[in-house]
Design a protein around this motif. Structure first.
Motif, PDB file in Angstrom:
ATOM      1  N   ALA A  27       0.667  -7.766 -14.457  1.00  0.00           N
ATOM      2  CA  ALA A  27       1.856  -7.169 -15.073  1.00  0.00           C
ATOM      3  C   ALA A  27       3.022  -7.277 -14.095  1.00  0.00           C
ATOM      4  O   ALA A  27       2.836  -7.447 -12.890  1.00  0.00           O
ATOM      5  CB  ALA A  27       1.591  -5.708 -15.436  1.00  0.00           C
ATOM      6  N   ALA A  28       4.201  -7.190 -14.657  1.00  0.00           N
ATOM      7  CA  ALA A  28       5.388  -7.258 -13.805  1.00  0.00           C
ATOM      8  C   ALA A  28       5.359  -6.105 -12.804  1.00  0.00           C
ATOM      9  O   ALA A  28       5.081  -4.960 -13.177  1.00  0.00           O
ATOM     10  CB  ALA A  28       6.643  -7.182 -14.662  1.00  0.00           C
ATOM     11  N   PRO A  29       5.589  -6.379 -11.552  1.00  0.00           N
ATOM     12  CA  PRO A  29       5.540  -5.315 -10.549  1.00  0.00           C
ATOM     13  C   PRO A  29       6.642  -4.292 -10.748  1.00  0.00           C
ATOM     14  O   PRO A  29       7.724  -4.609 -11.267  1.00  0.00           O
ATOM     15  CB  PRO A  29       5.731  -6.071  -9.229  1.00  0.00           C
ATOM     16  CG  PRO A  29       6.455  -7.313  -9.595  1.00  0.00           C
ATOM     17  CD  PRO A  29       5.986  -7.667 -10.981  1.00  0.00           C
ATOM     18  N   ASP A  30       6.335  -3.079 -10.374  1.00  0.00           N
ATOM     19  CA  ASP A  30       7.351  -2.034 -10.432  1.00  0.00           C
ATOM     20  C   ASP A  30       8.481  -2.366  -9.458  1.00  0.00           C
ATOM     21  O   ASP A  30       8.262  -2.966  -8.398  1.00  0.00           O
ATOM     22  CB  ASP A  30       6.744  -0.671 -10.071  1.00  0.00           C
ATOM     23  CG  ASP A  30       5.707  -0.229 -11.104  1.00  0.00           C
ATOM     24  OD1 ASP A  30       5.796  -0.680 -12.257  1.00  0.00           O
ATOM     25  OD2 ASP A  30       4.813   0.557 -10.735  1.00  0.00           O
ATOM     26  N   ALA A  44       4.925   2.139  -0.128  1.00  0.00           N
ATOM     27  CA  ALA A  44       5.233   0.703  -0.178  1.00  0.00           C
ATOM     28  C   ALA A  44       4.272   0.030  -1.161  1.00  0.00           C
ATOM     29  O   ALA A  44       3.184   0.546  -1.433  1.00  0.00           O
ATOM     30  CB  ALA A  44       5.110   0.081   1.208  1.00  0.00           C
ATOM     31  N   PRO A  45       4.648  -1.141  -1.698  1.00  0.00           N
ATOM     32  CA  PRO A  45       3.778  -1.825  -2.661  1.00  0.00           C
ATOM     33  C   PRO A  45       2.549  -2.444  -2.004  1.00  0.00           C
ATOM     34  O   PRO A  45       2.638  -3.017  -0.909  1.00  0.00           O
ATOM     35  CB  PRO A  45       4.691  -2.896  -3.265  1.00  0.00           C
ATOM     36  CG  PRO A  45       5.769  -3.093  -2.264  1.00  0.00           C
ATOM     37  CD  PRO A  45       5.956  -1.806  -1.555  1.00  0.00           C
ATOM     38  N   VAL A  46       1.433  -2.349  -2.688  1.00  0.00           N
ATOM     39  CA  VAL A  46       0.150  -2.855  -2.194  1.00  0.00           C
ATOM     40  C   VAL A  46      -0.533  -3.615  -3.335  1.00  0.00           C
ATOM     41  O   VAL A  46      -0.468  -3.198  -4.504  1.00  0.00           O
ATOM     42  CB  VAL A  46      -0.743  -1.699  -1.704  1.00  0.00           C
ATOM     43  CG1 VAL A  46      -2.143  -2.182  -1.373  1.00  0.00           C
ATOM     44  CG2 VAL A  46      -0.119  -1.015  -0.489  1.00  0.00           C
ATOM     45  N   MET A  64       1.809   2.691  -2.936  1.00  0.00           N
ATOM     46  CA  MET A  64       0.894   3.633  -2.292  1.00  0.00           C
ATOM     47  C   MET A  64       1.515   4.184  -1.011  1.00  0.00           C
ATOM     48  O   MET A  64       2.454   3.604  -0.460  1.00  0.00           O
ATOM     49  CB  MET A  64      -0.448   2.952  -1.957  1.00  0.00           C
ATOM     50  CG  MET A  64      -1.303   2.594  -3.137  1.00  0.00           C
ATOM     51  SD  MET A  64      -2.951   2.033  -2.614  1.00  0.00           S
ATOM     52  CE  MET A  64      -3.681   1.645  -4.193  1.00  0.00           C
ATOM     53  N   LYS A  65       0.950   5.291  -0.558  1.00  0.00           N
ATOM     54  CA  LYS A  65       1.403   5.927   0.671  1.00  0.00           C
ATOM     55  C   LYS A  65       0.627   5.369   1.852  1.00  0.00           C
ATOM     56  O   LYS A  65      -0.594   5.234   1.791  1.00  0.00           O
ATOM     57  CB  LYS A  65       1.216   7.445   0.572  1.00  0.00           C
ATOM     58  CG  LYS A  65       1.742   8.227   1.758  1.00  0.00           C
ATOM     59  CD  LYS A  65       1.512   9.724   1.532  1.00  0.00           C
ATOM     60  CE  LYS A  65       1.961  10.547   2.726  1.00  0.00           C
ATOM     61  NZ  LYS A  65       1.715  11.998   2.502  1.00  0.00           N
ATOM     62  N   TRP A  66       1.341   5.071   2.930  1.00  0.00           N
ATOM     63  CA  TRP A  66       0.697   4.465   4.112  1.00  0.00           C
ATOM     64  C   TRP A  66       0.050   5.554   4.980  1.00  0.00           C
ATOM     65  O   TRP A  66       0.726   6.399   5.532  1.00  0.00           O
ATOM     66  CB  TRP A  66       1.728   3.704   4.925  1.00  0.00           C
ATOM     67  CG  TRP A  66       1.138   2.907   6.065  1.00  0.00           C
ATOM     68  CD1 TRP A  66      -0.179   2.618   6.285  1.00  0.00           C
ATOM     69  CD2 TRP A  66       1.869   2.297   7.131  1.00  0.00           C
ATOM     70  NE1 TRP A  66      -0.330   1.866   7.411  1.00  0.00           N
ATOM     71  CE2 TRP A  66       0.916   1.648   7.961  1.00  0.00           C
ATOM     72  CE3 TRP A  66       3.207   2.217   7.464  1.00  0.00           C
ATOM     73  CZ2 TRP A  66       1.287   0.948   9.110  1.00  0.00           C
ATOM     74  CZ3 TRP A  66       3.574   1.522   8.593  1.00  0.00           C
ATOM     75  CH2 TRP A  66       2.618   0.893   9.411  1.00  0.00           C
ATOM     76  N   TYR A 143      -7.951   0.974   0.802  1.00  0.00           N
ATOM     77  CA  TYR A 143      -7.204   2.071   0.192  1.00  0.00           C
ATOM     78  C   TYR A 143      -8.163   3.110  -0.371  1.00  0.00           C
ATOM     79  O   TYR A 143      -9.345   2.840  -0.649  1.00  0.00           O
ATOM     80  CB  TYR A 143      -6.272   1.559  -0.890  1.00  0.00           C
ATOM     81  CG  TYR A 143      -6.936   1.114  -2.168  1.00  0.00           C
ATOM     82  CD1 TYR A 143      -6.992   1.955  -3.289  1.00  0.00           C
ATOM     83  CD2 TYR A 143      -7.485  -0.168  -2.290  1.00  0.00           C
ATOM     84  CE1 TYR A 143      -7.592   1.534  -4.476  1.00  0.00           C
ATOM     85  CE2 TYR A 143      -8.073  -0.589  -3.463  1.00  0.00           C
ATOM     86  CZ  TYR A 143      -8.127   0.268  -4.553  1.00  0.00           C
ATOM     87  OH  TYR A 143      -8.726  -0.147  -5.718  1.00  0.00           O
ATOM     88  N   ASP A 144      -7.647   4.304  -0.534  1.00  0.00           N
ATOM     89  CA  ASP A 144      -8.416   5.424  -1.085  1.00  0.00           C
ATOM     90  C   ASP A 144      -7.882   5.710  -2.482  1.00  0.00           C
ATOM     91  O   ASP A 144      -6.750   6.191  -2.634  1.00  0.00           O
ATOM     92  CB  ASP A 144      -8.257   6.649  -0.186  1.00  0.00           C
ATOM     93  CG  ASP A 144      -9.173   7.790  -0.603  1.00  0.00           C
ATOM     94  OD1 ASP A 144      -9.693   7.753  -1.740  1.00  0.00           O
ATOM     95  OD2 ASP A 144      -9.354   8.721   0.200  1.00  0.00           O
ATOM     96  N   PRO A 145      -8.645   5.416  -3.526  1.00  0.00           N
ATOM     97  CA  PRO A 145      -8.141   5.619  -4.891  1.00  0.00           C
ATOM     98  C   PRO A 145      -7.926   7.087  -5.243  1.00  0.00           C
ATOM     99  O   PRO A 145      -7.137   7.394  -6.145  1.00  0.00           O
ATOM    100  CB  PRO A 145      -9.246   4.995  -5.760  1.00  0.00           C
ATOM    101  CG  PRO A 145     -10.470   5.021  -4.919  1.00  0.00           C
ATOM    102  CD  PRO A 145     -10.012   4.864  -3.509  1.00  0.00           C
ATOM    103  N   SER A 146      -8.606   7.980  -4.521  1.00  0.00           N
ATOM    104  CA  SER A 146      -8.459   9.404  -4.843  1.00  0.00           C
ATOM    105  C   SER A 146      -7.129   9.980  -4.354  1.00  0.00           C
ATOM    106  O   SER A 146      -6.626  10.952  -4.917  1.00  0.00           O
ATOM    107  CB  SER A 146      -9.618  10.206  -4.237  1.00  0.00           C
ATOM    108  OG  SER A 146      -9.588  10.116  -2.821  1.00  0.00           O
TER     109      SER A 146
END
Length: 333
Positions: A27-30, A44-46, A64-66, A143-146
């Motif tokens: 899908a088109a990126p945000d 930042a985008p991941v 996501m948050k770094w 990454y942590d999905p939670s």
């Protein structure tokens, strides 16, 4: 380690590069803003696998948050035994168990245009970025999905960066990034990917210290410190321009001196030409008559005569009239 990095490619440019590299985004990126100083704790985008991608690998670009938060696994663990990891050593992940074992299936790729490191001896920040013509960098991460957070995996530095820091982010080629994101690839098969980057030259150069402050963000952060508008080269160029301008336009004092000289020249009488010659100051100048020389006669005086001349002249008395009375003016008549 990797404590700051940049991503200034537009979403459409990044999506186009990923598609041509075999990493098509489903899908088109945000939309996201270009960033020149991404710091821990910021978003930042991941790139991750899209949910329920199935056999056909589908990718998505997710903000996501770094920094992943880890907690001690002991039964008596308390909130004080939690910490945030922005980087993870590849050597640590090689162990079959540990804090990261539960996150190994959740692999991600962090797109970047370069990263910063600080020279230990001086604290001078440096920017490492792909050489002209190279594609953007792709960092291996987990990454942590939670919590929707991520960490960047690091390796020992390459020969190019060993002078700057002992660690560097794990950089993947587009093909290796596809393998890294593939859920069917075993963890053991991924270990050869976690090595220092030697696949292409990185440019490394000093940048301004402003990048050290979290919250600062400017396109000038990736400029060489000597080429910035407030840098050394620009300062020297400004000095050259000022000196050239001063030479081209005389100072006020010099202008005053020139005006004074001109005024004095106008006040001076015209030069008298020698006998028999004409003035050549203008076309209207006429020949002046030859002046008649005046002969000077020399007079010889004696010392006595000179002395006599220096005496005060004697007063002469008026002679009386014959009748003994003085002659007076008859203004009474």
């Amino acid at each position: 380690m990797c404590g700051r990095y940049v991503l200034y490619l537009s979403p459409s440019t990044l999506e186009s590069y990923l598609r041509t590299s075999g990493l098509a985004i489903s899908a088109a990126p945000d939309a996201y803003q270009p960033r020149y100083n991404i710091a821990p704790g910021q978003t930042a985008p991941v790139i991750t696998l899209a949910p329920n991608s199935g056999e056909n690998v589908s990718l998505q670009l997710t903000p996501m948050k770094w920094g992943v938060t880890l907690t001690a696994t002991t039964p008596s663990a308390t909130p004080q035994q939690q910490w945030t990891q922005i980087n993870t050593r590849a050597e640590t992940l090689a162990a079959p168990t540990g804090f990261w074992d539960r996150l190994k299936p959740y692999r991600c790729v962090v797109p970047s245009n370069g990263f910063y490191e600080w020279l230990p001896a001086t604290g001078q920040p440096h920017h490492a970025t792909p050489s002209p013509g190279m594609p953007p960098l792709l960092f291996a991460g987990l990454y942590d999905p939670s919590t929707n957070t991520y960490t960047i995996i690091t390796t020992p530095s390459s020969t190019t960066l060993s002078f700057l820091h002992a660690r560097m982010p794990t950089i993947l080629s587009a093909g290796d990034a596809s393998r890294w994101l593939n859920a069917d690839t075993s963890w053991d098969a991924l270990q050869p990917l976690l090595v220092p980057w030697e696949g292409g030259a990185l440019e490394v150069y000093p940048v301004a210290g402003e990048v050290g402050k979290v919250g600062n963000d400017s396109p000038t952060f990736v400029d060489r410190v000597s080429e910035r508008k407030d840098g050394i080269r620009a300062g020297l160029e400004r000095q050259r321009i000022v000196a050239a301008a001063a030479a081209a336009s005389p100072s006020k004092e010099k202008e005053k001196e020139k005006k004074m000289e001109k005024r004095m020249a106008e006040d001076e009488p015209p030069e008298t030409p020698p006998p028999g010659k004409t003035l050549k100051k203008s076309d209207d100048a006429k020949e002046l008559p030859t002046p008649t020389p005046v002969k000077k006669t020399k007079t010889t005086k004696s010392a006595t005569s000179n002395a006599a001349n220096r005496r005060s002249p004697k007063k002469t008395k008026k002679k009386p009239t014959p009748d003994g009375n003085r002659k007076i003016t008859s203004f009474f008549k």
